[in-house]
Design an enzyme around this catalytic site. Sequence first.
Site, PDB file in Angstrom:
ATOM      1  N   GLY A  55      27.269  43.546  77.949  1.00 20.82           N
ATOM      2  CA  GLY A  55      28.275  44.586  78.165  1.00 20.82           C
ATOM      3  C   GLY A  55      29.710  44.118  78.081  1.00 20.82           C
ATOM      4  O   GLY A  55      30.624  44.901  78.320  1.00 20.82           O
ATOM      5  N   LYS A  97      16.883  34.333  69.367  1.00 19.92           N
ATOM      6  CA  LYS A  97      16.095  34.992  70.410  1.00 19.92           C
ATOM      7  C   LYS A  97      14.619  35.061  70.052  1.00 19.92           C
ATOM      8  O   LYS A  97      14.264  35.288  68.898  1.00 19.92           O
ATOM      9  CB  LYS A  97      16.592  36.429  70.612  1.00 19.92           C
ATOM     10  CG  LYS A  97      17.986  36.559  71.201  1.00 19.92           C
ATOM     11  CD  LYS A  97      18.336  38.035  71.358  1.00 19.92           C
ATOM     12  CE  LYS A  97      19.803  38.253  71.654  1.00 19.92           C
ATOM     13  NZ  LYS A  97      20.223  37.826  72.983  1.00 19.92           N
ATOM     14  N   ASP A 153      27.192  36.923  69.198  1.00 25.83           N
ATOM     15  CA  ASP A 153      26.092  37.451  68.377  1.00 25.83           C
ATOM     16  C   ASP A 153      26.569  37.640  66.945  1.00 25.83           C
ATOM     17  O   ASP A 153      27.607  38.263  66.725  1.00 25.83           O
ATOM     18  CB  ASP A 153      25.658  38.830  68.892  1.00 25.83           C
ATOM     19  CG  ASP A 153      24.669  38.749  70.044  1.00 25.83           C
ATOM     20  OD1 ASP A 153      24.417  37.636  70.532  1.00 25.83           O
ATOM     21  OD2 ASP A 153      24.142  39.812  70.436  1.00 25.83           O
ATOM     22  N   GLY A 210      27.843  40.100  72.756  1.00 26.04           N
ATOM     23  CA  GLY A 210      26.859  40.591  71.783  1.00 26.04           C
ATOM     24  C   GLY A 210      27.494  41.583  70.858  1.00 26.04           C
ATOM     25  O   GLY A 210      28.209  41.236  69.922  1.00 26.04           O
ATOM     26  N   SER A 211      27.295  42.850  71.167  1.00 25.66           N
ATOM     27  CA  SER A 211      27.786  43.913  70.293  1.00 25.66           C
ATOM     28  C   SER A 211      29.300  44.049  70.365  1.00 25.66           C
ATOM     29  O   SER A 211      29.911  44.620  69.473  1.00 25.66           O
ATOM     30  CB  SER A 211      27.130  45.232  70.705  1.00 25.66           C
ATOM     31  OG  SER A 211      25.746  45.029  70.909  1.00 25.66           O
ATOM     32  N   ARG A 230      27.195  39.457  90.815  1.00 23.58           N
ATOM     33  CA  ARG A 230      27.494  39.551  92.251  1.00 23.58           C
ATOM     34  C   ARG A 230      26.233  39.343  93.088  1.00 23.58           C
ATOM     35  O   ARG A 230      26.273  38.720  94.152  1.00 23.58           O
ATOM     36  CB  ARG A 230      28.121  40.911  92.586  1.00 23.58           C
ATOM     37  CG  ARG A 230      29.584  40.990  92.256  1.00 23.58           C
ATOM     38  CD  ARG A 230      30.230  42.135  93.016  1.00 23.58           C
ATOM     39  NE  ARG A 230      31.640  42.277  92.719  1.00 23.58           N
ATOM     40  CZ  ARG A 230      32.611  41.587  93.333  1.00 23.58           C
ATOM     41  NH1 ARG A 230      32.318  40.690  94.257  1.00 23.58           N
ATOM     42  NH2 ARG A 230      33.868  41.781  93.017  1.00 23.58           N
ATOM     43  N   GLY A 282      24.219  45.907  74.586  1.00 22.08           N
ATOM     44  CA  GLY A 282      24.452  46.939  73.580  1.00 22.08           C
ATOM     45  C   GLY A 282      25.142  48.174  74.101  1.00 22.08           C
ATOM     46  O   GLY A 282      25.209  49.183  73.396  1.00 22.08           O
TER      47      GLY A 282
END
Lengths: 192, 293
Positions: B213, B80, B23, B234-235, B164, B152
């Site tokens: 995550g 996005k 990102d 991402g973050s 999973r 995030g």
Amino acid sequence: MSDLNIGVLGIQGAYEKHALSVSLAGAKAEIIKYREQLTHIDGLILPGGESTTMTKMMGFRIGYEDILAFAKKRPVFGTCAGLILLGKGIEDNRVHQFELMDVSVTRNAYGSQKDSFVDNLNLEFDPGNPFHAVFIRAPRIENIGKDIRVLARCEDMPVLVESDLYLGASFHPELTPDPRIHKYFIQKIMEV
Amino acid sequence: MKKGTFEVKVGLAEMLKGGVIMDVTNVDQAKIAEDAGASSVMALERIPADIRAHGGISRMSNPEMILKIKEAVSIPVMAKCRIGHFAEAQILQEIGVDFIDESEVLTPADEENHIWKQDFNVPFVCGCRNLGEALRRIGEGAAMIRTKGEPGTGDIVEAVRHMRSVTAEIRRLTTLDKTELMAAAKILGAPFAIVEWVAQNGKLPVPNFAAGGIATPADASLMMQLGAEAVFVGSGIFKSDDPRPRAEAIVKAITHYLDPAVLAEVSKGLKDAMVGISAVALDENEKMAKRGW
């Protein structure tokens, strides 16, 4: 089934698909992530993916010099990003080319992903049986040296080329369940 | 010559395997990502952690900002659109974005329907929490599936749960006989033909990536070992104290995800990862993964 061991550079990209194509073509495939592995393979495939990522990662566990030393003696097959690395003429320090094939290429020459395409090609070594070729953000072969033979064209532009030791495709034969081009590469290794 | 076929769309997803999609919110970050070895960048105005903190309605990014990033890097650029907002997707396709993420990170535009992705020439990636959701998106034309995770947060627990869940349900499908497959399709709420394909092949018909995550090289390796074929971060990079070395470390961790010596080496010397928030402690209405079905 040959007893050849074909390496597929496993830094990033479609290396698993290439390994499957090699198996379909009747040879053994090994994903290459470490320089030590180069000592026991008969030929090397540089897969599609991002040439900037592969350039960045060279020198970590397998280096540019390691691959170059191998490639000066043994056959190499580059597809898409792999062809870019085999070829020459890109003036962009994000990409470090081996300059082994006298082929100059332009990256992403057909535009962005919405211009990616499939087309049927006529293979010079198996005429009359079209090869279903997938082009993804493909490079274009702009100029070829006089020792380069063209094995397939798309709209008059060369897309599959070879020299004595090397084979290059601007498309992705590993995305088609048709091992003819991988078989051709294996044949090339046996003839060296 | 044909463009925009399913094969062509999945083709680009295949090329992104074994890589990291990062990102980025501006040209500088995009260049850092590319220099670090990212195989693609996701151009967006605010990363998920800031969307969470900022609140309000989160929409497609300004096309001008996306185009500047496209000019600055040579790797594929993703962007996005909101779930169900096909007009945003049309705009993103028009400006030449390479992949569209119909994403729960943005505020959904349609709570009933996702975009009919088969009508587009550009490929789509969609998030999922389980196999049924993945196969519904593939039925609509998605060319890549990723876990939703909990964007995030810097907390890997939801991405692990989703990956999973998908792999366990795939394994279960492969054990069923033909007469049991229709009932399985009914329970999954997924198109029968795709359920049948998955049962026969033991994998998704499109590449399966992880997102939501991932904050460390170890997180990246964990997701790959659980079956992901590449990761989105991402973050996790630009919310950390050391974006450039962390980005490089995660790229190396993906190539060598099975080599603990490499993972140990690249994890040394990194500064603090993003602080993060516990995904499990979030209120149900704060969970982005619950958006879409």
